[in-house]
Design an enzyme around this catalytic site. Structure first.
Site, PDB file in Angstrom:
ATOM      1  N   GLY A 237     -10.788   0.344  -3.406  1.00  0.00           N
ATOM      2  CA  GLY A 237      -9.656   0.562  -3.336  1.00  0.00           C
ATOM      3  C   GLY A 237      -8.787   1.431  -3.594  1.00  0.00           C
ATOM      4  O   GLY A 237      -7.251   1.734  -4.547  1.00  0.00           O
ATOM      5  N   GLU A 279     -17.238   2.280  -2.520  1.00  0.00           N
ATOM      6  CA  GLU A 279     -17.316   1.787  -1.465  1.00  0.00           C
ATOM      7  C   GLU A 279     -16.186   1.365  -0.509  1.00  0.00           C
ATOM      8  O   GLU A 279     -15.224   0.771  -0.822  1.00  0.00           O
ATOM      9  CB  GLU A 279     -17.622   0.162  -2.352  1.00  0.00           C
ATOM     10  N   GLY A 281     -13.131   2.195   1.658  1.00  0.00           N
ATOM     11  CA  GLY A 281     -12.826   2.053   3.452  1.00  0.00           C
ATOM     12  C   GLY A 281     -11.676   2.524   3.971  1.00  0.00           C
ATOM     13  O   GLY A 281     -11.562   3.234   4.346  1.00  0.00           O
ATOM     14  N   ARG A 319      -0.346  -6.806   8.683  1.00  0.00           N
ATOM     15  CA  ARG A 319       0.451  -6.186   6.770  1.00  0.00           C
ATOM     16  C   ARG A 319       1.883  -6.372   6.520  1.00  0.00           C
ATOM     17  O   ARG A 319       2.016  -6.696   5.771  1.00  0.00           O
ATOM     18  CB  ARG A 319      -0.406  -5.119   6.537  1.00  0.00           C
ATOM     19  N   TYR A 323       2.910  -9.265   3.227  1.00  0.00           N
ATOM     20  CA  TYR A 323       3.005  -8.297   2.128  1.00  0.00           C
ATOM     21  C   TYR A 323       3.702  -7.007   1.842  1.00  0.00           C
ATOM     22  O   TYR A 323       3.909  -6.951   0.860  1.00  0.00           O
ATOM     23  CB  TYR A 323       1.439  -8.099   0.884  1.00  0.00           C
ATOM     24  N   CYS A 350       7.889 -14.609  17.778  1.00  0.00           N
ATOM     25  CA  CYS A 350       8.619 -15.274  17.589  1.00  0.00           C
ATOM     26  C   CYS A 350       8.643 -15.969  16.275  1.00  0.00           C
ATOM     27  O   CYS A 350       8.764 -17.245  15.150  1.00  0.00           O
ATOM     28  CB  CYS A 350       8.725 -16.837  18.377  1.00  0.00           C
ATOM     29  N   GLU A 351       8.938 -15.158  15.097  1.00  0.00           N
ATOM     30  CA  GLU A 351       8.871 -15.244  13.627  1.00  0.00           C
ATOM     31  C   GLU A 351      10.286 -14.299  12.999  1.00  0.00           C
ATOM     32  O   GLU A 351      10.314 -12.835  13.508  1.00  0.00           O
ATOM     33  CB  GLU A 351       7.463 -14.582  13.238  1.00  0.00           C
ATOM     34  N   TYR A 379      -7.215  -1.715   8.216  1.00  0.00           N
ATOM     35  CA  TYR A 379      -6.606  -3.413   8.318  1.00  0.00           C
ATOM     36  C   TYR A 379      -5.533  -3.216   9.151  1.00  0.00           C
ATOM     37  O   TYR A 379      -3.882  -4.334   9.170  1.00  0.00           O
ATOM     38  CB  TYR A 379      -5.805  -3.351   7.041  1.00  0.00           C
TER      39      TYR A 379
END
Length: 420
Positions: A237, A279, A281, A319, A323, A350-351, A379
């Site tokens: 994280g 961990e 990433g 992403r 959020y 189309c958003e 990500y």
């Protein structure tokens, strides 16, 4: 005219050679981060381990790099595990996570002998035990504990709070019952505990606090049940730089503080220090990647804003829509030009929410310019979709000034290949 160089490679030339949208990943950057982890953590402290959190970015080539650099790997699905299997990744260095692993995924993990399964709940404990018995194997496990900590990050990427879909709540009755079952089992070997408090975290205090909480629990488990915690997995994280006001801290900023807390707590409670596993990433691969796009439509709304359309967007980088993630961008073929206008980078889906970057300062922009969006290594490829039936981009890896294709660009036929 000067073009934007990434990892000493001309990005405009890459866009011409491979087309856009294009994911570009620097192996040089990844290797540097892996070696920093080894030098400033694994080799600095004994009884430690680092595993790459592959959900951030995983291809067969990425798995080969992590294998070569000697790190372990954290996987969260049968697909990620299968990718590791296909490159002969050492199974003893695999840590298998997931809050709702299927029977098929657990069977795959047991058959191939992964190093640890991180058990998320009581039902999974019984399932792992049942499958291990079927194959007559003893499987190392950790229990994922929810420490009840709210980390300072977006609520969608918080994972350590009490109200979480992940892990066993910090309730003595529930945890003790699970420990007792594991201790009495012929088919699972409980090594210790795992926690993960969230992603994109820029301070070390929450990791330190979580270790404090888990070591109190380890002390109680020893006194009450005779269970010795031999491993503590502190997850990852660690934050990176997405915006100009952010920075990626060295791995030692987190690990030195965690090790100090772990050593102090073990001395206080007279416990043998467990192996500490981390961990990372995003911290390894996030800034190692950029995405290249070609500018298409330019739509000025007088007195409101200018929308600049690109040939990608939400399918290759969800992403911002998920959020509100922020990114910085550069016009790669005009790197030496002064910014003279502010534009909003809009994706082609189309958003209404398919906006990649709001209010980006750029030189005078034209159709055909190449936009480089920074820090897209984590990500983006791993979360990409075929929304609006848009093929996924190719992935190019850079190493010592040379480029190589590691994932082919999808075609329309690729999108349809499984349809009947």
């Amino acid at each position: 005219m000067t073009n934007f160089l990434f990892s000493n490679v001309d990005t405009v030339e890459l866009s011409t050679k491979y087309g856009t949208p294009l994911y570009v990943v620097s192996e040089d950057f990844i290797v540097d981060r892996c070696r920093e982890i080894k030098e400033d953590y694994v080799e600095k402290f004994d009884n430690t381990m680092a595993a790459y959190a592959s959900k951030a970015f995983l291809t067969k080539e990425m798995a080969r790099i992590i294998k070569r650099e000697g790190l372990g790997m954290d996987v969260v699905s049968g697909g990620e595990l299968y990718t590791a299997i296909q490159v002969d990744f050492p199974m003893g260095k695999i840590i298998f996570h997931g809050n709702n692993k299927t029977r098929e995924e657990i069977e795959l993990a047991v058959q191939y002998g992964v190093g640890r399964i991180v058990v998320d709940n009581f039902l999974e404990l019984k399932l792992v035990e049942e499958i291990a018995e079927k194959y007559n194997k003893k499987i190392n496990i950790l229990f994922r504990i929810t420490p009840g900590i709210n980390s300072h990050t977006h609520r969608y990427i918080q994972t350590g709070q009490i109200d979480s879909k992940f892990g066993i709540p910090l309730d003595k009755e529930i945890i003790y019952n699970s420990i007792k079952i594991a201790m009495n089992s012929k088919y699972v070997e409980l090594k210790g505990f795992h926690f993960h408090i969230g992603s994109q975290i820029h301070e070390n205090t929450t990791h330190v606090k979580a270790i404090n909480i888990l070591m109190k629990m380890a002390k109680a488990a020893k006194d009450d049940l005779g269970f010795i915690t031999s491993e503590l997995n502190a997850g990852g994280g660690y934050g990176i730089c997405y915006e100009q006001n952010e920075s990626r801290k060295p791995i030692s900023y987190y690990t030195d503080a965690m090790m100090k807390e772990l050593i102090d707590e073990c001395e206080k409670y007279e416990l043998e220090r467990p192996m500490l596993i981390i961990e990372p990433g995003r911290w390894i691969v996030g800034e190692a990647g950029i995405t290249l796009y070609t500018i298409g439509s330019i739509k000025e709304i007088p007195g409101v804003r200018t929308y600049v359309g690109i040939d990608g967007g939400m399918p290759d980088n969800p992403r911002p829509a998920l959020y509100g993630a922020k990114y910085e961008g550069i016009i790669a073929n005009k790197i030496d030009k002064e910014p003279v206008q502010t534009v909003t980078i809009a994706g082609k889906c189309c958003e209404t929410g398919d906006i990649l970057i709001w209010d980006l300062k750029v030189p005078q922009i034209e159709t055909g310019d190449i936009l480089a969006v920074l820090s897209t290594g984590a990500y983006n490829y791993s979360m990409a979709s075929n929304y609006n039936r848009i093929p996924k981009p190719a992935v190019v890896m850079l190493r010592k000034g040379k480029d190589r294709l590691i994932v082919k660009r999808e075609t329309y036929d690729d999108i349809l290949k499984n349809e009947i």
